[in-house]
Design a protein around this motif. Sequence first.
Motif, mmCIF file in Angstrom:
data_model
loop_
_atom_site.group_PDB
_atom_site.id
_atom_site.type_symbol
_atom_site.label_atom_id
_atom_site.label_comp_id
_atom_site.label_asym_id
_atom_site.label_seq_id
_atom_site.Cartn_x
_atom_site.Cartn_y
_atom_site.Cartn_z
ATOM 1 N N UNK A 1 -42.208 -66.327 -81.750
ATOM 2 C CA UNK A 1 -42.398 -65.058 -82.458
ATOM 3 C C UNK A 1 -42.193 -63.918 -81.478
ATOM 4 N N UNK A 2 -41.285 -63.015 -81.826
ATOM 5 C CA UNK A 2 -41.089 -61.792 -81.046
ATOM 6 C C UNK A 2 -41.862 -60.673 -81.739
ATOM 7 N N UNK A 3 -42.608 -59.909 -80.967
ATOM 8 C CA UNK A 3 -43.406 -58.843 -81.564
ATOM 9 C C UNK A 3 -43.125 -57.510 -80.898
ATOM 10 N N UNK A 4 -43.237 -56.469 -81.667
ATOM 11 C CA UNK A 4 -43.172 -55.105 -81.156
ATOM 12 C C UNK A 4 -44.289 -54.323 -81.845
ATOM 13 N N UNK A 5 -44.358 -53.045 -81.545
ATOM 14 C CA UNK A 5 -45.404 -52.226 -82.171
ATOM 15 C C UNK A 5 -45.219 -52.132 -83.684
ATOM 16 N N UNK A 6 -43.981 -52.249 -84.143
ATOM 17 C CA UNK A 6 -43.710 -52.018 -85.560
ATOM 18 C C UNK A 6 -43.485 -53.294 -86.377
ATOM 19 N N UNK A 7 -43.039 -54.366 -85.706
ATOM 20 C CA UNK A 7 -42.716 -55.548 -86.494
ATOM 21 C C UNK A 7 -42.886 -56.844 -85.716
ATOM 22 N N UNK A 8 -42.868 -57.938 -86.474
ATOM 23 C CA UNK A 8 -42.951 -59.280 -85.912
ATOM 24 C C UNK A 8 -41.787 -60.097 -86.474
ATOM 25 N N UNK A 9 -41.060 -60.776 -85.585
ATOM 26 C CA UNK A 9 -39.910 -61.568 -86.012
ATOM 27 C C UNK A 9 -40.144 -63.027 -85.609
ATOM 28 N N UNK A 10 -40.079 -63.920 -86.599
ATOM 29 C CA UNK A 10 -40.198 -65.351 -86.332
ATOM 30 C C UNK A 10 -38.806 -65.913 -86.062
ATOM 31 N N UNK A 11 -38.483 -66.095 -84.806
ATOM 32 C CA UNK A 11 -37.158 -66.594 -84.439
ATOM 33 C C UNK A 11 -37.037 -68.092 -84.676
ATOM 34 N N UNK A 12 -38.110 -68.831 -84.427
ATOM 35 C CA UNK A 12 -38.158 -70.266 -84.675
ATOM 36 C C UNK A 12 -39.435 -70.596 -85.435
ATOM 37 N N UNK A 13 -39.298 -71.482 -86.419
ATOM 38 C CA UNK A 13 -40.427 -71.782 -87.307
ATOM 39 C C UNK A 13 -40.705 -73.283 -87.341
ATOM 40 N N UNK A 14 -41.260 -73.785 -86.247
ATOM 41 C CA UNK A 14 -41.663 -75.185 -86.219
ATOM 42 C C UNK A 14 -40.518 -76.172 -86.138
ATOM 43 N N UNK A 15 -39.678 -76.044 -85.104
ATOM 44 C CA UNK A 15 -38.534 -76.938 -84.917
ATOM 45 C C UNK A 15 -38.996 -78.221 -84.220
ATOM 46 N N UNK A 16 -38.659 -79.364 -84.810
ATOM 47 C CA UNK A 16 -38.970 -80.667 -84.213
ATOM 48 C C UNK A 16 -37.739 -81.565 -84.287
ATOM 49 N N UNK A 17 -37.373 -82.155 -83.164
ATOM 50 C CA UNK A 17 -36.292 -83.143 -83.137
ATOM 51 C C UNK A 17 -36.308 -83.894 -81.824
ATOM 52 N N UNK A 18 -35.715 -85.084 -81.830
ATOM 53 C CA UNK A 18 -35.543 -85.870 -80.617
ATOM 54 C C UNK A 18 -34.100 -85.766 -80.160
#
Length: 252
Positions: free
Chosen positions: A14-31
């Motif tokens: 999650x990237x955050x700033x004063x104005x917003x939050x961006x979820x760049x990756x949402x629970x990636x799982x792999x082998x």
Amino acid sequence: MQDTLLRIDNISKIYTSEKEKVEALKGISLDIKKQEILGLLGVNGAGKTTLSAIIATLLKPTSGDIFYNDTSIYKDIISFRRVLGFCPQVQNLDLDLNVNENLIFAGRYYSLSKKQIKNRLEELLEKFDLTRYAKFSLNSLSGGYKQRFMIARTLMHDPKLIIMDEPTVGLDPQLRRLLWKYILDMKKEGKTIILTTHYLDEADILSDRICVIDGGKMKALEKPSELKKVWKSESLEDVFLELIKEKEEKNE
């Protein structure tokens, strides 16, 4: 069945700033298996660059873990970096040093002995047809030879896992094919390769498996042939576009 080299477990960023939050990756799982080429695909902003940067230890995940040989890389990140090679898309070249000096510096960075550096230097210069350019400034090399140097530098410490971020972008078709050969040779030598690319033909030809990431989530993880079979298509590009279209239709 191939053994697992790297296990990515529920990685989020999650990237955050004063104005917003961006979820760049949402629970990636792999082998990621030993001695495989994993093609990492996604549109700009999909999260693939963030994931490769986290694997390369350039970014820290917000949550989740990465296991190398069943041990968290964060328990001894220095040891993990010794088995990792990273070839970035943007060429980070030291223009004050010539080709030889740059490779020697890379060897010293990884604490190779003088003998190891000498042997590895000669081997890589020959492999990538750089011997005649050994004393050349990097600034005087063509784009194609700079890219050959980038791969040679990545391999200087003989890593087991190699991340290649858009290695053939902007190159002519002939040189692209030559770099494909280098990548396939690395696999034959026992390397595991994570290949980030926008070229779908490249991913199709080189990858043992394809991982499609979109909107921070994994949309598919399968052999190229199986993806085309499931989607009844002869083109990986068509499959990719259908996967992205599927998301857009859900959002309408």
